[in-house]
Design an enzyme around this catalytic site. Sequence first.
Site, PDB file in Angstrom:
ATOM      1  N   PHE A 193       0.807  -1.223   0.000  1.00 17.36           N
ATOM      2  CA  PHE A 193       0.000   0.000   0.000  1.00 17.36           C
ATOM      3  C   PHE A 193       0.835   1.266   0.000  1.00 17.36           C
ATOM      4  CE2 PHE A 193       0.487  -0.746   4.639  1.00 17.36           C
ATOM      5  CZ  PHE A 193       0.942   0.512   5.047  1.00 17.36           C
ATOM      6  N   LYS A 247      -1.051  -7.383  -8.850  1.00 12.68           N
ATOM      7  CA  LYS A 247      -2.011  -7.500  -7.752  1.00 12.68           C
ATOM      8  C   LYS A 247      -1.656  -6.402  -6.748  1.00 12.68           C
ATOM      9  CE  LYS A 247      -2.834  -8.575  -4.041  1.00 12.68           C
ATOM     10  NZ  LYS A 247      -3.387  -7.678  -2.919  1.00 12.68           N
ATOM     11  N   GLU A 284      -5.129  -3.858  -1.827  1.00 11.39           N
ATOM     12  CA  GLU A 284      -6.560  -3.554  -1.858  1.00 11.39           C
ATOM     13  C   GLU A 284      -6.883  -2.274  -1.090  1.00 11.39           C
ATOM     14  OE1 GLU A 284      -5.912  -6.749   1.373  1.00 11.39           O
ATOM     15  OE2 GLU A 284      -5.033  -6.100  -0.537  1.00 11.39           O
ATOM     16  N   SER A 289       5.541  -7.051   4.036  1.00 11.94           N
ATOM     17  CA  SER A 289       6.091  -7.393   5.344  1.00 11.94           C
ATOM     18  C   SER A 289       6.905  -8.681   5.271  1.00 11.94           C
ATOM     19  CB  SER A 289       4.958  -7.563   6.361  1.00 11.94           C
ATOM     20  OG  SER A 289       4.207  -8.728   6.072  1.00 11.94           O
ATOM     21  N   CYS A 328       9.519   1.515   3.384  1.00 11.26           N
ATOM     22  CA  CYS A 328      10.423   0.433   3.779  1.00 11.26           C
ATOM     23  C   CYS A 328      11.844   0.948   3.956  1.00 11.26           C
ATOM     24  CB  CYS A 328      10.389  -0.711   2.769  1.00 11.26           C
ATOM     25  SG  CYS A 328      11.044  -0.282   1.155  1.00 11.26           S
ATOM     26  N   GLU A 337       9.235  -3.856  13.201  1.00 14.31           N
ATOM     27  CA  GLU A 337       8.943  -2.776  12.264  1.00 14.31           C
ATOM     28  C   GLU A 337       7.617  -2.123  12.641  1.00 14.31           C
ATOM     29  OE1 GLU A 337       9.168  -2.108   7.480  1.00 14.31           O
ATOM     30  OE2 GLU A 337       8.083  -3.870   8.159  1.00 14.31           O
TER      31      GLU A 337
END
Length: 512
Positions: free
Chosen positions: A163, A187, A190, A240, A295, A397
């Site tokens: 995201f 993909k 969402e 992740s 990240c 994280e």
Amino acid sequence: MNTRDATLAKVRELAHFVGGKPVKGADPKSGGRFGDVFNPTSGALAARVPLASKSEVERAIANAREAFAGWSETSPVARARVMFRFKELVEKHIDELALIVASEHGKVLSDAKGSVQRGLEVVEFACGIPHLMKGEFSDNVATGIDLYSIRQPIGVCAGITPFNFPAMVPMWMFPVAIACGNTFILKPSEKDPSCGLRLAELMLEAGAPPGVLNVVNGDKEAVDTLLTDPRVAAISFVGSTPIAKYVFATGSVNGKRVQALGGAKNHMVVMPDADIEVAADALMGAAYGSAGERCMAISVAVPVTDRTANELIEAMAPKVKKLKIGPSTDNTSEMGPLVTREHRDKVKGYVDLGVKEGASLVVDGRDFKVAEQPNGFFLGGCLFDKVRPDMRIYKEEIFGPVLSVVRAKNFEEALALPSDHEYGNGVAIFTRNGDVARNFTHKVNCGMVGINVPIPVPLSFHSFGGWKNSMFGDMNQHGPEGVRFYTRIKTVTARWREGVKPAPNFGMPLIK
């Protein structure tokens, strides 16, 4: 009609993009599932996104497989021309794309536009594909025999993207894959899927045949279908670490080439000779830019000596308190909201945990509110001092606007912190001493290093990837490694010398 049904009736309904056209999700009455997409600034429901079933993903795979036959035979020059046109279209629509990202993710507009630009740099790299795919040739390796290698596309590739970068990370993947002659299924997350759909429309407009770039929205069912279907040759993933491990293991056992980038805990070492004001400004952008949802965000500052730590905290605290936090589309905002209410609450929970663990909370942003947007997913910047390596807020994280200061007594202790951490994505050091910087760069156990650069993301003509639990797979994303990942090498040994009629040879072929 209840309140939610009334709200749903007013919001946009997104689609998949398969075979060059939008494809509506299956009707809920026949088992179709949908997810909610929010505007993080207002907290309002903005759209509904279809979550593809196994059969819907399989149709997209079949479409991509069919398109591969023609696209893989298209010359690299023709593929490069499509990339040049796509680059022009992204540049033309960059403000529109940035607005989509800001509205669904929560990045401020300047950051959103910058992320599109960094993705566009990979498109520019992919425009050079005729050169990048050149093989090697050895003349007359034996009497009348030439030896050469060529790179060929591998088939249907898929990208599962996070995201936090709905434009940049997809463009780290599909331009290189498609330029190499593959077809691609994206993909996207969402949580913010609209940008990926718009990029697919632009790719079609640029001249990519239908089916070359497809977008399938979904959750675990869609991901598992991509990971297990034998028609998918390669999987690229960013997300992740637990999911990266799962993607790598599942994709690999199903015979796929996989690159899976996981989480991070990026450190910035501040040496006693560093300019504290410069280091503090660097930390502000690296820790709180994009609300820490990067990240490559710096989430741990490591000042060497207590004096350096005290000076750094003194410089940082007022800057964190004065952060201009507001709507993502407000040009005066320096930091916007987090992506969802759930993620905001998760980050806030980590701040609670840090206090409980005994860290010193110098700046507390948990109660921050934007008066005009009381339902937005906002959180103020948080700054911890005296964090210890045994604390969860150091080890895990957080992925939010939370900076932890871990004090180091000397260089060796500072070097050990990022080197011994389970993540090895990025690290930075601020110093005026070239010997210290070189020594640190050589010894630190991380994949990407910045010297007086807080976020050392390589440019598109180099490759991106960390070490340890930040990366699973042997080849990094974009750059030369990306070309190698999306192609396979074929080596040809050819004899063309006229009049040579070798006798049968039952031994090992040797050069003569």
